[in-house]
Design an enzyme around this catalytic site. Structure first.
Site, short mmCIF file in Angstrom:
data_model
loop_
_atom_site.label_atom_id
_atom_site.label_comp_id
_atom_site.label_asym_id
_atom_site.label_seq_id
_atom_site.Cartn_x
_atom_site.Cartn_y
_atom_site.Cartn_z
N GLU A 108 0.84 -1.01 -0.02
CA GLU A 108 0.02 -0.11 -0.12
C GLU A 108 0.89 1.36 -0.04
OE1 GLU A 108 -3.87 -1.46 2.85
OE2 GLU A 108 -2.70 0.41 3.13
N GLU A 110 -14.00 5.45 -0.15
CA GLU A 110 -14.68 4.63 0.49
C GLU A 110 -15.35 5.29 1.60
OE1 GLU A 110 -12.61 0.78 0.88
OE2 GLU A 110 -10.95 1.85 -0.19
N LYS A 112 -13.11 3.72 8.60
CA LYS A 112 -13.18 4.53 9.89
C LYS A 112 -11.70 4.75 10.21
CE LYS A 112 -17.66 4.73 10.35
NZ LYS A 112 -18.37 5.86 10.24
N GLU A 152 -9.33 8.92 5.91
CA GLU A 152 -9.55 7.32 5.49
C GLU A 152 -10.42 7.42 4.39
OE1 GLU A 152 -7.92 5.05 6.14
OE2 GLU A 152 -6.60 6.01 7.89
#
Length: 349
Positions: free
Chosen positions: A270, A321, A325, A330
């Site tokens: 990532e 998205e 959370k 995020e």
């Protein structure tokens, strides 16, 4: 004599053009096999899996990461030739570590049943589970998943590893050669490194210069985090660093060397930059970081510690998205909105 020389020159020119074309195609293939995008789906407004995979193909994105077994996505990936990094979710780690038949069933149901139509590359057994309450189960789960892969004679095609946070390095990326695993992480990572060394698997690491920057704005230049510095920022012995991404990757290589993992490759599972919701989270910064990241990887420059070594990298993420959370940054790492419109222009090689 003149005719012979002309013909020779023409043939030489054609040969040089052919060599150049082959070199260009080789670089394009290498780039296509080294840059992917993570397909997260913590959202209630995303397109169907088939539409998502069609979007990957239309944008010439050659690799994807799936965070759990998602039959619709696996079905859509059949015959796509998109390389796949698939996760064993953290909630399965304890069961897989203590119950080999559970790991074997998962491999049969979600790997073997789709192979070779789906081109699996890696299985990440857990994501950022070290350190933490689940860390004790990671290696056992890896062993049982690996044994199931061996039973299916796929160990040469599909490598079993785990995905770690760069937080396991502490702040050692400031001087990459001093990279070491933290005291909390080392007891778990040292035997894992031995395991993947034996089995020829890479270590998967999530690398986020964004978080390093926002937590250390007085110590880190934003240009160093965004790949936009025009000069070397960090000198570490014989190595010089112009961007933080390379520094973080090389800090991990240094940490691997200290626990007997000198031959272990790193795959960046990532990396990305948010476009909204927090400090320095703007569309322009996100476009700058991800565009420069893709260019950096595609050029196969490697890092100062591993020059010329392709750094296979997965950009996070395909979509914004709305259910991730905590809310804020995020929710805003996506390259695309849920309606498939790009958040900002970006190209893949």
């Amino acid at each position: 004599m003149y005719a012979f020389s002309t013909t020779t020159a023409m043939l030489s020119g054609m040969l040089l053009n052919l060599i150049g074309l082959l070199l260009m195609l080789t670089l394009q293939i290498a780039a296509g096999n080294s840059i992917g995008v993570c397909y997260g789906d913590s959202a209630d407004n995303l397109p169907s899996a088939q539409e998502v995979i069609d979007l990957y193909k239309s944008k010439q994105i050659g690799l994807t990461r799936l965070y759990w077994e998602k039959p619709e996505a696996l079905q859509a990936l059949r015959g796509s030739n998109i390389g796949v990094l698939i996760d064993v979710p953290n909630y399965s780690l304890q069961e897989f570590a203590t119950n080999p038949s559970a790991a074997n069933s998962w491999v049969q149901n979600y790997i073997v049943n789709y192979w070779p139509d789906v081109r699996f590359r890696y299985i990440a057994v857990g994501n950022e589970a070290i350190p933490g309450d689940l860390a004790q189960y990671v290696l056992g789960a890896m062993r049982n998943v690996y044994n199931a892969i061996v039973s299916s004679t796929l160990q040469d095609q599909i490598k079993v590893s785990t995905s770690i946070s760069s937080g396991v390095l502490g702040n050692s990326y400031h001087i990459p050669s001093q990279g070491t695993f933290t005291d909390e992480s080392r007891p778990y990572l040292e035997p894992i490194v031995q395991f993947i060394t034996t089995n020829g698997a890479p270590l998967l690491i999530n690398v986020y210069p964004y978080f390093s920057y926002i937590y250390n704005p007085n110590d880190i230049l934003i240009s160093y985090a965004l790949f936009t510095s025009q000069a070397n920022v960090v000198t570490d012995g014989q190595f010089q660093y112009q961007n933080l991404f390379d520094g973080m990757v090389d800090a991990c290589y240094s940490a691997l060397e200290k626990v007997g993992g000198s031959n272990v490759e790193i795959v960046v599972s990532e990396s990305g930059w948010p476009s909204d919701g927090g400090t320095a989270a703007t569309i322009e910064n996100a476009r700058t970081y991800n565009s420069n990241l893709i260019r950096h990887v595609a050029q196969s420059q490697g890092t100062p510690k591993r020059p010329g070594k392709v750094i296979e990298t997965y950009v996070f993420a395909m979509f914004n998205e709305n259910l991730k959370k905590p809310e804020g940054i995020e929710n805003n790492f996506g390259l695309f909105y849920p309606n498939k419109e790009p958040v900002y222009p970006i190209d893949f090689p």
